[in-house]
Design an enzyme around this catalytic site. Structure first.
Site, PDB file in Angstrom:
ATOM      1  N   HIS A 164     -70.048   5.274  34.287  1.00 31.20           N
ATOM      2  CA  HIS A 164     -68.648   5.669  35.219  1.00 31.20           C
ATOM      3  C   HIS A 164     -67.050   5.616  35.028  1.00 31.20           C
ATOM      4  CE1 HIS A 164     -69.342   1.547  36.760  1.00 31.20           C
ATOM      5  NE2 HIS A 164     -68.085   1.584  37.799  1.00 31.20           N
ATOM      6  N   ARG A 205     -62.729  -8.170  41.294  1.00 24.65           N
ATOM      7  CA  ARG A 205     -61.618  -6.446  41.221  1.00 24.65           C
ATOM      8  C   ARG A 205     -60.650  -6.254  42.019  1.00 24.65           C
ATOM      9  NH1 ARG A 205     -64.740  -1.022  41.146  1.00 24.65           N
ATOM     10  NH2 ARG A 205     -63.375  -0.341  42.879  1.00 24.65           N
ATOM     11  N   HIS A 265     -66.599   2.976  32.532  1.00 24.43           N
ATOM     12  CA  HIS A 265     -67.046   1.773  32.508  1.00 24.43           C
ATOM     13  C   HIS A 265     -68.320   1.263  32.017  1.00 24.43           C
ATOM     14  CE1 HIS A 265     -65.037   1.163  35.450  1.00 24.43           C
ATOM     15  NE2 HIS A 265     -65.948   0.615  35.731  1.00 24.43           N
ATOM     16  N   ASP A 270     -64.648   4.554  39.266  1.00 19.96           N
ATOM     17  CA  ASP A 270     -64.403   3.917  39.860  1.00 19.96           C
ATOM     18  C   ASP A 270     -63.998   4.755  41.340  1.00 19.96           C
ATOM     19  OD1 ASP A 270     -65.502   2.063  38.980  1.00 19.96           O
ATOM     20  OD2 ASP A 270     -63.201   0.281  38.868  1.00 19.96           O
TER      21      ASP A 270
HETATM   22  C1  OGA Z   1     -65.680  -2.255  37.935  1.00 22.05           C
HETATM   23  C2  OGA Z   1     -66.975  -2.739  37.356  1.00 22.05           C
HETATM   24  C3  OGA Z   1     -67.864  -4.091  35.329  1.00 22.05           C
HETATM   25  C4  OGA Z   1     -68.026  -4.866  35.041  1.00 22.05           C
HETATM   26  O1  OGA Z   1     -65.686  -3.686  38.903  1.00 22.05           O
HETATM   27  O2  OGA Z   1     -65.849  -1.857  38.829  1.00 22.05           O
HETATM   28  O3  OGA Z   1     -67.933  -1.704  37.638  1.00 22.05           O
HETATM   29  O4  OGA Z   1     -67.741  -5.920  33.810  1.00 22.05           O
HETATM   30  N1  OGA Z   1     -67.391  -3.802  36.736  1.00 22.05           N
HETATM   31  O5  OGA Z   1     -68.705  -6.041  36.239  1.00 22.05           O
HETATM   32 MN    MN Z   2     -66.715  -0.066  37.941  1.00 26.32          MN
END
Ligand code: OGA
Ligand code: MN
Length: 283
Positions: free
Chosen positions: A95, A264, A249, A97
């Site tokens: 995906h 994040r 990712h 974000d």
């Molecule tokens: C995000 C996600 C990836 C992770 O933070 O948007 O998809 O490795 N995380 O936790």
């Molecule tokens: Mn993500």
């Protein structure tokens, strides 16, 4: 000495020799240029408290607040935590974000507070390479087309985090479906990238679902090609900063029941523009 070491030819570079707590405007510009070049940049052994993490992100723009799992006292920080009682959530899908926003993020900066002894890697895909790799027939099929993206898939994450129906309904009202070009032009370089993802994309505007579904499946599959990817093995206090406009990712959910805690911070983006100056259909 500052050094940049690519992870793969397609995507990703590890940058050493910079303390993210202490950067000037020139260094921030340089990091942004490396980000645009490599699409995701990684840093190791960064001692960031939450304030420093947020301050670093602010160097690159205004910050988003995400409706799911904000950190107490820090609305711009989203906590991604998994352990024996909380299995890894909905990030084990390819995906990009927040594509359910009208103006999805420029990028995110993810910081590892606690990681499993092994597992919990994050994979990244270069969606410019993914677009480039399509055959001409498929490129013609999607040219000038728009896809529909929805917030709906976050519903299960909200439910799992204990949100009540009323709160969920409020979000659904606040975030109606949006349309984005399937092929997006990068705002900094103009380069085209494939901008649909299997988590939030629901269909193609003006195309019957029977026709759209197999086409979307084919487009989603592009992110899965190892040649377009890198895979990052986290250590505690590693940082990943991705360009959300040109990547997807996937967080490997292979470490249950180990603990993994990530934070994040997300930088605001802009409304995606179609590649090739195609008419955006709003006229
Ligand atoms: C995000 C996600 C990836 C992770 O933070 O948007 O998809 O490795 N995380 O936790
Ligand atoms: Mn993500």
């Amino acid at each position: 000495m500052v050094e940049v070491e690519p992870l793969t030819p397609a995507i990703g570079a590890e940058i050493t020799g910079i303390d993210l707590r202490d950067i000037d405007a020139e260094t921030a510009d340089w990091i942004l240029a490396k980000l645009i070049d490599h699409k995701v940049v990684f840093f190791r052994d960064q001692e960031l408290d939450t304030e420093a993490h947020v301050a670093f992100a602010r160097r690159f723009g205004a910050l988003e607040t995400h409706p799911v799992k904000p950190k107490e006292g820090f609305p711009e920080v989203m906590v991604l935590h998994a352990d024996g009682d909380h299995p890894p959530a909905c990030t084990a899908y390819w995906h990009s974000d927040v594509t359910w926003r009208p103006d999805p993020s420029l990028g995110s900066i993810l910081y590892a507070r606690e990681v499993p002894p092994v597992g919990g890697d994050t994979l990244f895909a270069n969606m410019e390479a993914a677009y480039e790799g399509l055959d001409d027939e498929t490129k013609a099929l999607i040219e000038g087309r728009y896809a529909i993206h929805e917030f709906e898939p976050l519903r299960r994450t909200l439910i799992a985090s204990g949100a009540d129906e009323e709160r969920i309904a409020r979000y659904e009202e606040k975030y109606p479906s949006v349309r984005h070009p399937i092929v997006r032009a990068h705002p900094a370089t103009g380069r085209p990238s494939l901008y649909v993802n299997c988590l939030f994309t629901m269909g193609i505007e003006g195309m019957p679902i029977e026709e759209a579904k197999p086409l979307l499946e084919r487009l989603y599959a592009q992110a899965k090609k190892p040649e377009y990817q890198c895979r990052f093995r986290w250590r505690r206090h590693s940082v990943a900063f991705w360009d959300n406009r040109a990547t997807q990712h996937y967080a490997a959910a292979d470490y249950f029941p180990a603990i993994r805690t990530m934070e994040r911070v997300t930088i605001e983006g802009e409304k995606p523009l179609p590649y090739c100056g195609a008419d955006d259909g709003n006229a």
